[in-house]
Design a protein around this motif. Structure first.
Motif, short mmCIF file in Angstrom:
data_model
loop_
_atom_site.label_atom_id
_atom_site.label_comp_id
_atom_site.label_asym_id
_atom_site.label_seq_id
_atom_site.Cartn_x
_atom_site.Cartn_y
_atom_site.Cartn_z
N VAL A 1 -14.74 -5.67 -3.75
CA VAL A 1 -14.80 -4.57 -2.80
C VAL A 1 -14.68 -5.19 -1.42
O VAL A 1 -15.41 -6.13 -1.09
N SER A 2 -13.74 -4.69 -0.61
CA SER A 2 -13.48 -5.25 0.70
C SER A 2 -13.56 -4.18 1.78
O SER A 2 -13.26 -3.01 1.54
N THR A 3 -13.95 -4.60 2.97
CA THR A 3 -13.94 -3.74 4.14
C THR A 3 -12.82 -4.21 5.06
O THR A 3 -12.73 -5.41 5.37
N VAL A 4 -11.97 -3.28 5.50
CA VAL A 4 -10.89 -3.59 6.42
C VAL A 4 -11.46 -3.57 7.84
O VAL A 4 -12.08 -2.59 8.26
N VAL A 5 -11.26 -4.67 8.56
CA VAL A 5 -11.71 -4.80 9.94
C VAL A 5 -10.49 -5.02 10.81
O VAL A 5 -9.62 -5.84 10.48
N HIS A 6 -10.41 -4.29 11.91
CA HIS A 6 -9.30 -4.43 12.84
C HIS A 6 -9.73 -5.35 13.97
O HIS A 6 -10.66 -5.05 14.72
N LEU A 7 -9.07 -6.51 14.08
CA LEU A 7 -9.42 -7.51 15.08
C LEU A 7 -8.88 -7.13 16.46
O LEU A 7 -7.89 -6.40 16.57
N ALA A 8 -9.49 -7.67 17.49
CA ALA A 8 -9.10 -7.36 18.87
C ALA A 8 -7.65 -7.75 19.16
O ALA A 8 -7.00 -7.12 19.99
N GLU B 1 -13.16 -8.30 4.76
CA GLU B 1 -14.45 -8.92 4.45
C GLU B 1 -14.78 -8.52 3.02
O GLU B 1 -14.98 -7.33 2.73
N GLU B 2 -14.83 -9.50 2.13
CA GLU B 2 -14.83 -9.25 0.70
C GLU B 2 -16.15 -9.64 0.01
O GLU B 2 -16.75 -10.66 0.34
N CYS B 3 -16.53 -8.81 -0.95
CA CYS B 3 -17.63 -9.12 -1.88
C CYS B 3 -17.02 -9.08 -3.27
O CYS B 3 -16.49 -8.05 -3.69
N TRP B 4 -17.06 -10.21 -3.97
CA TRP B 4 -16.37 -10.30 -5.26
C TRP B 4 -17.32 -10.81 -6.34
O TRP B 4 -18.34 -11.41 -6.05
N GLU B 5 -16.90 -10.51 -7.57
CA GLU B 5 -17.67 -10.97 -8.73
C GLU B 5 -16.70 -11.23 -9.87
O GLU B 5 -15.84 -10.41 -10.17
N ASP C 1 -11.45 2.56 5.18
CA ASP C 1 -11.43 1.11 5.38
C ASP C 1 -12.09 0.36 4.23
O ASP C 1 -12.52 -0.78 4.38
N ARG C 2 -12.15 0.98 3.05
CA ARG C 2 -12.76 0.34 1.88
C ARG C 2 -11.71 0.14 0.79
O ARG C 2 -11.02 1.08 0.40
N LEU C 3 -11.58 -1.11 0.34
CA LEU C 3 -10.71 -1.43 -0.79
C LEU C 3 -11.57 -1.71 -2.01
O LEU C 3 -12.64 -2.32 -1.89
N ASP C 4 -11.13 -1.28 -3.17
CA ASP C 4 -11.82 -1.52 -4.43
C ASP C 4 -10.74 -1.92 -5.44
O ASP C 4 -9.88 -1.12 -5.77
N GLU D 1 0.85 -1.20 0.00
CA GLU D 1 0.00 0.00 0.00
C GLU D 1 0.88 1.24 0.00
O GLU D 1 1.88 1.30 0.72
N GLN D 2 0.47 2.21 -0.82
CA GLN D 2 1.19 3.48 -0.87
C GLN D 2 0.24 4.57 -1.33
O GLN D 2 -0.30 4.48 -2.46
N LYS D 3 -0.02 5.54 -0.50
CA LYS D 3 -0.82 6.73 -0.83
C LYS D 3 -2.16 6.37 -1.46
O LYS D 3 -2.54 6.91 -2.51
N GLY D 4 -2.88 5.45 -0.85
CA GLY D 4 -4.21 5.09 -1.33
C GLY D 4 -4.25 4.07 -2.45
O GLY D 4 -5.31 3.67 -2.89
N VAL D 5 -3.07 3.62 -2.90
CA VAL D 5 -2.99 2.57 -3.92
C VAL D 5 -2.65 1.26 -3.22
O VAL D 5 -1.75 1.23 -2.37
N ILE D 6 -3.37 0.20 -3.56
CA ILE D 6 -3.06 -1.12 -3.02
C ILE D 6 -2.77 -2.08 -4.17
O ILE D 6 -3.28 -1.93 -5.27
N TRP D 7 -1.92 -3.08 -3.86
CA TRP D 7 -1.68 -4.15 -4.81
C TRP D 7 -1.20 -5.35 -4.00
O TRP D 7 -0.75 -5.22 -2.87
N ALA D 8 -1.36 -6.51 -4.58
CA ALA D 8 -0.91 -7.74 -3.92
C ALA D 8 -0.58 -8.80 -4.96
O ALA D 8 -1.13 -8.80 -6.06
N ASP D 9 0.32 -9.67 -4.57
CA ASP D 9 0.62 -10.88 -5.32
C ASP D 9 0.10 -12.03 -4.47
O ASP D 9 0.15 -11.98 -3.24
N TYR D 10 -0.40 -13.06 -5.13
CA TYR D 10 -0.87 -14.21 -4.36
C TYR D 10 -0.65 -15.50 -5.13
O TYR D 10 -0.55 -15.52 -6.35
#
Length: 113
Positions: free
Chosen positions: A78-85, A92-96, A57-60, A31-40
């Motif tokens: 579209v994902s929501t970032v949740v911070h666990l205890a 939490e992702e919704c994908w299509e 806390d919203r990823l698109d 992540e950098q300045k509002g840009v996200i990317w990942a390899d998997y």
């Protein structure tokens, strides 16, 4: 301020349909300045990439992957970032799919170190 995803490794908490992302898949986020990317990769996925944006806390993002059987597929999430205890991050992702039929939800969590 929201915790950065940069350098975090996350994994699904449950398997999806056969031939898709599963509990053996590992996502390395950047992540950098509002840009996200990942390899998997892992499980049925030989290599995958995602790229998009983060607002609060919203990823698109969009993703594309190569599977063990040599096929590729792509979609939108579209994902929501949740911070666990315990201090870890959950997405939490919704994908299509865009390259085939199908949609759903999934959860990925930061691995314990």
């Amino acid at each position: 301020m929201a915790r950065s995803l940069d350098g975090l490794v996350l994994s699904p908490v449950a398997d999806q349909a056969p031939g898709q992302v599963g509990t053996r898949t590992r996502f390395t986020y950047h992540e950098q300045k509002g840009v996200i990317w990942a390899d998997y990769a892992g499980g049925d996925v030989v290599r995958g990439h995602l790229v998009g944006t983060r607002t609060g806390d919203r990823l698109d993002f969009r993703y594309i992957q190569l599977k063990q059987d040599g096929t590729t597929s792509s979609g939108h999430c579209v994902s929501t970032v949740v911070h666990l205890a315990d201090g870890r991050v959950r997405l939490e992702e919704c994908w299509e799919w865009e390259s085939q039929e199908g949609s759903g939800t999934s959860v990925v969590e930061e691995l314990m170190t």
